[in-house]
Write a protein that holds these residues in place. Sequence first.
Motif, PDB file in Angstrom:
ATOM      1  N   ALA A   1      37.620  20.245 -24.087  1.00 38.15           N
ATOM      2  CA  ALA A   1      38.962  20.820 -24.226  1.00 38.15           C
ATOM      3  C   ALA A   1      38.995  21.786 -25.414  1.00 38.15           C
ATOM      4  N   ALA A   2      38.379  21.394 -26.504  1.00 34.33           N
ATOM      5  CA  ALA A   2      38.360  22.252 -27.693  1.00 34.33           C
ATOM      6  C   ALA A   2      37.635  23.563 -27.400  1.00 34.33           C
ATOM      7  N   LEU A   3      36.521  23.470 -26.704  1.00 35.27           N
ATOM      8  CA  LEU A   3      35.774  24.683 -26.380  1.00 35.27           C
ATOM      9  C   LEU A   3      36.562  25.572 -25.432  1.00 35.27           C
ATOM     10  N   ALA A   4      37.272  24.954 -24.518  1.00 36.09           N
ATOM     11  CA  ALA A   4      38.092  25.725 -23.583  1.00 36.09           C
ATOM     12  C   ALA A   4      39.135  26.536 -24.348  1.00 36.09           C
ATOM     13  N   ARG A   5      39.813  25.900 -25.279  1.00 43.13           N
ATOM     14  CA  ARG A   5      40.810  26.615 -26.079  1.00 43.13           C
ATOM     15  C   ARG A   5      40.157  27.754 -26.860  1.00 43.13           C
ATOM     16  N   TYR A   6      39.045  27.419 -27.446  1.00 39.62           N
ATOM     17  CA  TYR A   6      38.315  28.372 -28.272  1.00 39.62           C
ATOM     18  C   TYR A   6      37.925  29.608 -27.457  1.00 39.62           C
ATOM     19  N   ALA A   7      37.328  29.384 -26.302  1.00 39.76           N
ATOM     20  CA  ALA A   7      36.854  30.486 -25.465  1.00 39.76           C
ATOM     21  C   ALA A   7      38.021  31.319 -24.957  1.00 39.76           C
ATOM     22  N   MET A   8      39.096  30.626 -24.615  1.00 38.87           N
ATOM     23  CA  MET A   8      40.245  31.318 -24.056  1.00 38.87           C
ATOM     24  C   MET A   8      40.917  32.204 -25.112  1.00 38.87           C
ATOM     25  N   ARG A   9      41.094  31.663 -26.293  1.00 33.47           N
ATOM     26  CA  ARG A   9      41.698  32.450 -27.364  1.00 33.47           C
ATOM     27  C   ARG A   9      40.840  33.685 -27.632  1.00 33.47           C
ATOM     28  N   ARG A  10      39.551  33.452 -27.742  1.00 31.91           N
ATOM     29  CA  ARG A  10      38.620  34.540 -27.980  1.00 31.91           C
ATOM     30  C   ARG A  10      38.757  35.639 -26.920  1.00 31.91           C
ATOM     31  N   TYR A  11      38.868  35.199 -25.677  1.00 32.39           N
ATOM     32  CA  TYR A  11      38.980  36.140 -24.565  1.00 32.39           C
ATOM     33  C   TYR A  11      40.249  36.971 -24.675  1.00 32.39           C
ATOM     34  N   GLN A  12      41.308  36.323 -25.115  1.00 28.99           N
ATOM     35  CA  GLN A  12      42.592  37.029 -25.203  1.00 28.99           C
ATOM     36  C   GLN A  12      42.657  37.960 -26.406  1.00 28.99           C
ATOM     37  N   VAL A  13      42.087  37.509 -27.506  1.00 30.58           N
ATOM     38  CA  VAL A  13      42.189  38.253 -28.764  1.00 30.58           C
ATOM     39  C   VAL A  13      41.235  39.440 -28.827  1.00 30.58           C
ATOM     40  N   ASP A  14      40.032  39.239 -28.319  1.00 26.34           N
ATOM     41  CA  ASP A  14      38.966  40.221 -28.512  1.00 26.34           C
ATOM     42  C   ASP A  14      38.620  40.864 -27.168  1.00 26.34           C
ATOM     43  N   GLU A  15      39.054  42.103 -26.987  1.00 24.49           N
ATOM     44  CA  GLU A  15      38.888  42.711 -25.658  1.00 24.49           C
ATOM     45  C   GLU A  15      37.424  42.983 -25.321  1.00 24.49           C
ATOM     46  N   SER A  16      36.539  42.960 -26.326  1.00 27.81           N
ATOM     47  CA  SER A  16      35.145  43.179 -25.994  1.00 27.81           C
ATOM     48  C   SER A  16      34.437  41.871 -25.603  1.00 27.81           C
TER      49      SER A  16
ATOM     50  N   PRO B   1      43.248  25.516 -15.310  1.00 21.58           N
ATOM     51  CA  PRO B   1      43.385  24.260 -14.577  1.00 21.58           C
ATOM     52  C   PRO B   1      42.084  23.461 -14.505  1.00 21.58           C
ATOM     53  N   VAL B   2      42.257  22.142 -14.413  1.00 17.32           N
ATOM     54  CA  VAL B   2      41.119  21.250 -14.207  1.00 17.32           C
ATOM     55  C   VAL B   2      41.003  20.935 -12.721  1.00 17.32           C
ATOM     56  N   TYR B   3      39.835  21.167 -12.174  1.00 12.02           N
ATOM     57  CA  TYR B   3      39.576  20.904 -10.760  1.00 12.02           C
ATOM     58  C   TYR B   3      38.698  19.675 -10.605  1.00 12.02           C
ATOM     59  N   PRO B   4      38.749  19.047  -9.426  1.00  8.18           N
ATOM     60  CA  PRO B   4      37.858  17.903  -9.180  1.00  8.18           C
ATOM     61  C   PRO B   4      36.437  18.376  -8.899  1.00  8.18           C
ATOM     62  N   MET B   5      35.478  17.526  -9.171  1.00  9.12           N
ATOM     63  CA  MET B   5      34.073  17.881  -8.970  1.00  9.12           C
ATOM     64  C   MET B   5      33.793  18.295  -7.525  1.00  9.12           C
ATOM     65  N   ALA B   6      34.564  17.744  -6.606  1.00  8.61           N
ATOM     66  CA  ALA B   6      34.329  18.052  -5.195  1.00  8.61           C
ATOM     67  C   ALA B   6      34.496  19.543  -4.906  1.00  8.61           C
ATOM     68  N   GLU B   7      35.263  20.219  -5.744  1.00  8.36           N
ATOM     69  CA  GLU B   7      35.506  21.646  -5.486  1.00  8.36           C
ATOM     70  C   GLU B   7      34.532  22.570  -6.208  1.00  8.36           C
TER      71      GLU B   7
ATOM     72  N   ASP C   1      42.635  11.558 -13.404  1.00 12.10           N
ATOM     73  CA  ASP C   1      43.786  11.719 -14.302  1.00 12.10           C
ATOM     74  C   ASP C   1      43.805  13.103 -14.958  1.00 12.10           C
ATOM     75  N   LYS C   2      42.662  13.686 -15.092  1.00 12.39           N
ATOM     76  CA  LYS C   2      42.595  14.995 -15.746  1.00 12.39           C
ATOM     77  C   LYS C   2      42.782  16.134 -14.753  1.00 12.39           C
ATOM     78  N   VAL C   3      42.370  15.895 -13.522  1.00 11.70           N
ATOM     79  CA  VAL C   3      42.490  16.931 -12.502  1.00 11.70           C
ATOM     80  C   VAL C   3      43.947  17.353 -12.342  1.00 11.70           C
ATOM     81  N   GLY C   4      44.192  18.621 -12.293  1.00 12.14           N
ATOM     82  CA  GLY C   4      45.552  19.112 -12.137  1.00 12.14           C
ATOM     83  C   GLY C   4      46.188  19.505 -13.464  1.00 12.14           C
ATOM     84  N   ARG C   5      45.724  18.903 -14.552  1.00 13.06           N
ATOM     85  CA  ARG C   5      46.224  19.320 -15.858  1.00 13.06           C
ATOM     86  C   ARG C   5      45.675  20.705 -16.179  1.00 13.06           C
ATOM     87  N   THR C   6      46.222  21.325 -17.215  1.00 11.71           N
ATOM     88  CA  THR C   6      45.628  22.580 -17.654  1.00 11.71           C
ATOM     89  C   THR C   6      45.358  22.517 -19.162  1.00 11.71           C
ATOM     90  N   TYR C   7      44.372  23.268 -19.589  1.00 11.26           N
ATOM     91  CA  TYR C   7      44.057  23.393 -21.003  1.00 11.26           C
ATOM     92  C   TYR C   7      43.998  24.873 -21.318  1.00 11.26           C
TER      93      TYR C   7
END
Lengths: 218, 218
Positions: B97-112, B136-142, B126-132
């Motif tokens: 989850a921490a890495l997801a936030r980190y990568a996403m912020r980076r993607y938004q902030v730094d256009e390169s 979104p979190v998908y099930p392994m089946a997908e 329990d995690k599937v369907g949530r978002t970070y």
Amino acid sequence: MRWNKISDAVVRRLPIYLRVLDDLAKSGESPLISSQELGERAGVGSALVRKDLAWFGEFGKQGVGYEVEYLRSELRQILNLDREHNVILVGVGSLGAALARYAMRRYQVDESFRLKLAGLFDQDPDKVGRTYAGIPVYPMAELNDFIRKHNVRMAIITVPADAAQETAVQLVNSGVSAILNFAPVKLILPEHVQVANADLTLELQRLAYYLPPEKTRE
Amino acid sequence: MRWNKISDAVVRRLPIYLRVLDDLAKSGESPLISSQELGERAGVGSALVRKDLAWFGEFGKQGVGYEVEYLRSELRQILNLDREHNVILVGVGSLGAALARYAMRRYQVDESFRLKLAGLFDQDPDKVGRTYAGIPVYPMAELNDFIRKHNVRMAIITVPADAAQETAVQLVNSGVSAILNFAPVKLILPEHVQVANADLTLELQRLAYYLPPEKTRE
DNA sequence: TAGATTGTTAATCGATTAACAATC
DNA sequence: TAGATTGTTAATCGATTAACAATC
């Protein structure tokens, strides 16, 4: 005994050997292992395994191999993992918090993991006083005292890039000599300080090099 | 143009050079840089800088140096960073989850920064369907379908150690060819798959080697 | 004893550094 | 033109591998 001048390439492989031995000890497959087998599991040639170990002593028996338990305990000693070390983490963002939980769980679950996260530090007053995985967050002003009082020699940096160098200098001035740095910055520090960089951006960018050319959607 | 056989040691330094050039471009200090200066900032000898770059073309001018903007754009191309890549992350624990936030912020902030975290996967219903961070979190089946549909070539593994190998195989079978692996496990995968290991335990244990002997409390 | 595997030396391989002619 | 810096070749350095005598 001091083994000066062991190359870093060698030192990097020791924890890998140790992990193989730990696994082996847990599974109880065999009390002995040959350099051949150890090399295979570690992803290293057998000659290199023997050469690496020979830097530190004669741990094997010709015609027999290495005693798993004995070699394991020797490696732990060589890596200073036979005693507990207090570690601190600076920068309790989401990555820092995640690493704190990770390290703490590991410490509790695995009794051979002797690195104890003793304190967290953050510059944000809102975070100070909170705890993560049971570890309190202290203000930066207490950094120096804490390090000296708890004999902290190892630290993890998870502050933003622009604060990393300054943070590192503070740590080193207080007595820290080994730093695991997650900030995307090359730290400039005295020779005697060991730095391990966990620079995820660099790794991802390196991986991108090997990506195949874009497949046009059919 | 395909540059086969470039050593990994070389490829590892390219993102470091790129970072120096990015900083330079941002600060606008100078439109030109010499191999000397670039080397200093990257922590590498000037001859090595020139040799590394020469593998890919003639980017400099004798007597002058390298144009920052030009070299930057060339390096981005070489590293495939001139186009966007979908990335997925498997294993949404606290680290994931921490890495997801980190990568996403980076993607938004730094256009390169063109690596886009397109989806998260977890085995826990329990995690599937949530978002970070909006992902979104998908099930392994997908997993398989998602990778094919979104042309995913790069993945981050943050599952527990005992699930890592299996996860990696699934990813590779679906078409992933570059993996950033945080699980403390040596992944065994086909040659053509590039793996970068972010094995924090190994790094910490290596650092412990360099710790000074315990100072007895005075 | 015969077979196996270590510890170690010598050979190979690869990466970095030094040096310099080419040239901007 | 004179000075600077590249691209490249040759020299050096270090790490890995091959080979084998020593020995359990």
